[in-house]
Design an enzyme around this catalytic site. Structure first.
Site, short mmCIF file in Angstrom:
data_model
loop_
_atom_site.label_atom_id
_atom_site.label_comp_id
_atom_site.label_asym_id
_atom_site.label_seq_id
_atom_site.Cartn_x
_atom_site.Cartn_y
_atom_site.Cartn_z
N LYS A 6 8.86 8.05 -2.96
CA LYS A 6 8.72 7.23 -4.16
C LYS A 6 8.63 8.10 -5.41
O LYS A 6 8.01 9.17 -5.36
CB LYS A 6 7.41 6.44 -3.99
CG LYS A 6 7.24 5.23 -4.82
CD LYS A 6 5.92 4.55 -4.47
CE LYS A 6 4.71 5.41 -4.78
NZ LYS A 6 3.43 4.75 -4.71
N LYS A 22 3.70 9.71 -10.19
CA LYS A 22 3.06 10.51 -11.25
C LYS A 22 2.58 11.84 -10.72
O LYS A 22 2.45 12.81 -11.48
CB LYS A 22 1.83 9.75 -11.79
CG LYS A 22 2.15 8.46 -12.53
CD LYS A 22 0.86 7.69 -12.82
CE LYS A 22 1.13 6.31 -13.41
NZ LYS A 22 0.02 5.38 -13.28
N LYS A 64 -3.85 8.75 -0.22
CA LYS A 64 -4.55 9.47 -1.28
C LYS A 64 -5.71 10.30 -0.75
O LYS A 64 -6.02 11.36 -1.29
CB LYS A 64 -5.05 8.51 -2.36
CG LYS A 64 -3.95 8.00 -3.26
CD LYS A 64 -4.52 7.47 -4.56
CE LYS A 64 -3.43 6.89 -5.45
NZ LYS A 64 -3.96 6.17 -6.60
P1 TYM Z 1 0.07 2.36 -10.85
O1 TYM Z 1 -0.60 2.78 -12.10
O2 TYM Z 1 0.22 3.33 -9.74
O3 TYM Z 1 1.53 1.83 -11.20
C1 TYM Z 1 1.73 0.87 -12.22
C2 TYM Z 1 2.83 -0.09 -11.80
O4 TYM Z 1 4.05 0.65 -11.57
C3 TYM Z 1 4.56 0.31 -10.29
N1 TYM Z 1 5.22 1.49 -9.73
C4 TYM Z 1 6.50 1.52 -9.33
N2 TYM Z 1 7.45 0.57 -9.30
C5 TYM Z 1 8.67 0.91 -8.83
N3 TYM Z 1 8.97 2.17 -8.38
C6 TYM Z 1 8.04 3.15 -8.38
N4 TYM Z 1 8.33 4.37 -7.96
C7 TYM Z 1 6.74 2.84 -8.87
N5 TYM Z 1 5.59 3.56 -9.02
C8 TYM Z 1 4.68 2.72 -9.54
C9 TYM Z 1 3.36 -0.09 -9.47
O5 TYM Z 1 3.71 -0.89 -8.38
C10 TYM Z 1 2.53 -0.84 -10.50
O6 TYM Z 1 2.98 -2.17 -10.62
N6 TYM Z 1 -3.27 -0.38 -8.36
C11 TYM Z 1 -2.33 -0.41 -9.48
C12 TYM Z 1 -2.98 -0.74 -10.81
C13 TYM Z 1 -3.79 -1.98 -10.83
C14 TYM Z 1 -3.30 -3.31 -10.82
C15 TYM Z 1 -4.45 -4.15 -10.89
C16 TYM Z 1 -2.03 -3.86 -10.75
C17 TYM Z 1 -5.15 -2.05 -10.88
N7 TYM Z 1 -5.56 -3.36 -10.94
C18 TYM Z 1 -4.34 -5.54 -10.90
C19 TYM Z 1 -1.92 -5.28 -10.77
C20 TYM Z 1 -3.06 -6.09 -10.83
C21 TYM Z 1 -1.70 0.96 -9.58
O7 TYM Z 1 -2.22 1.94 -9.11
O8 TYM Z 1 -0.58 1.00 -10.32
#
Ligand code: TYM
Length: 358
Positions: free
Chosen positions: A219, A222, A115
């Site tokens: 991957k 977004k 990032k």
């Molecule tokens: P974020 O918002 O990027 O994504 C949310 C969830 O979606 C999953 N994900 C995917 N799974 C499969 N294939 C993909 N292409 C894909 N893209 C995203 C992510 O693994 C995630 O589970 N850091 C985290 C948010 C967060 C969090 C937490 C998660 C903040 N605090 C505490 C768990 C516990 C994030 O950026 O997710």
């Protein structure tokens, strides 16, 4: 390995363009867990400001993630649904963890490197410290299980490292104050009483890493500039069908088993999506479609995706058009979340030696 009450915590960032990867890798997996143990699902709006953001869009995206949780079938009477910034304990514990985590640990985080890109000097301090806030999200509730996609694995390992270091650094103090949970298997790495659990990542199923529809090596994300690379959760039936029709593939028919998917990233991805949407394994899907060309498989996948996703998009749109219900859910969730986090932070402050207001 320890005796903390089982509790699930997970979060999704409100950064717009919620997509199929978020749904299959995370949100859809949150739903059945609400019947198995206490669950807390957060909209992590404080994480969303670690990169440049538009405040008005953040508000909308916060409602959108909440709508997705509800439309996917999370029941706000069973699970706690709230947005992170409404519960002060997250920021407070994150600060404590900033003083536990080491610069070296955070410097190794691949998501930060990706990032921040080449211009690291210009990345926000918040982006660097992102994983300590994530550890605080989880540990402010002493959560034991965290369902996420594969890309969060490294952050969850760091969460365990932070919990372990805190437990060790303050072992005597935790025992003295009597605020720990007995550790049935003490070791040189872990003392006899633990204040924070070593959280288990739950990364399982056929959809832990959904790939871009345009490039099977990237991957689904977004931030991909190509909208054709992802299926957004609010896409219409026509958009979903079109994106699947245009998805990149190879000229071969589908193989009869998963062994035949090696070196066929795009085919493997579409089969994984079909498996996850239909609740079957990839091998089961291939036993139906093995030997068939993509001209047969893609329309079947498009029908399945529309059947599963279009009603959810309708429900999200309905909820967002009159957001009072969303606001009520978030308010109630924040109150319930605070009630759990407050006593834990009270003890964490005492462990640190902060003088209380007298
Ligand atoms: P974020 O918002 O990027 O994504 C949310 C969830 O979606 C999953 N994900 C995917 N799974 C499969 N294939 C993909 N292409 C894909 N893209 C995203 C992510 O693994 C995630 O589970 N850091 C985290 C948010 C967060 C969090 C937490 C998660 C903040 N605090 C505490 C768990 C516990 C994030 O950026 O997710």
């Amino acid at each position: 390995m320890n005796q903390f009450q089982p509790r699930v915590f997970s979060g999704v960032q409100p950064t717009g363009n919620l997509h199929l990867g978020n749904y299959l890798g995370a949100i859809s997996r949150f739903v059945p867990l609400q019947d198995e143990m206490p669950t807390i699902y957060c909209v992590v709006d404080m994480h969303a400001i670690t990169v440049k953001h538009d405040p008005a869009a953040l508000t909308v995206a916060t409602r959108e993630v909440t709508a997705a949780y509800l439309a996917a079938g999370i029941d706000p009477k069973k699970a706690i649904i709230f947005n992170q910034s409404q519960v002060r304990e997250h920021a407070e514990l994150a600060w404590i963890f900033n003083c536990v985590a080491r610069m070296g640990w955070l410097s190794r985080m691949t998501q930060f490197k990706e990032k921040a890109g080449k211009n690291r000097e210009n990345a926000s301090v918040g982006l660097f410290a992102y994983p300590t806030l994530m550890a605080a999200d989880i540990l402010a509730y002493r959560a034991t299980h965290v369902p996420v996609g594969d890309d969060q694995k490294q952050h969850l390992e760091l969460t365990r490292d932070i919990a372990q270091k805190f437990n060790n650094d303050f072992a005597e103090r935790i025992a003295e104050l009597g605020v720990g949970v007995p550790n049935p298997a003490p070791s040189p790495e872990l003392p006899g009483e633990l204040f924070f659990p070593l959280t288990e990542p739950m990364i399982a199923g056929p959809a832990t890493r959904i790939m871009s529809l345009r490039d099977g090596t990237k991957k689904m994300s977004k931030s991909d500039p190509s909208d054709l690379s992802r299926i957004n959760l609010r896409d219409t039936a026509d958009e979903i069908s079109k994106k699947i029709r245009k998805a990149k593939t190879d000229p071969e028919p589908l193989p009869g088993d998963t062994g035949g998917l090696a070196d066929r990233a795009e085919a493997a991805n579409l089969v994984g999506i079909y498996a996850a949407l239909s609740g079957r394994t990839k091998d089961e899907v291939l036993s139906d479609f093995g030997g068939q060309p993509f001209s047969v498989f893609k329309p079947a996948l498009a029908d399945l995706a529309v059947e599963k996703l279009a009603p959810m998009a309708d429900e999200m749109n309905r909820l967002m058009a009159a957001p009072d219900h969303i606001h009520a859910v978030l308010r109630d969730g924040a109150e319930r979340a605070s009630a759990i986090a407050e006593p834990i932070l009270h003890d964490a402050r005492r462990i640190c030696g902060f003088l209380e207001r007298r």
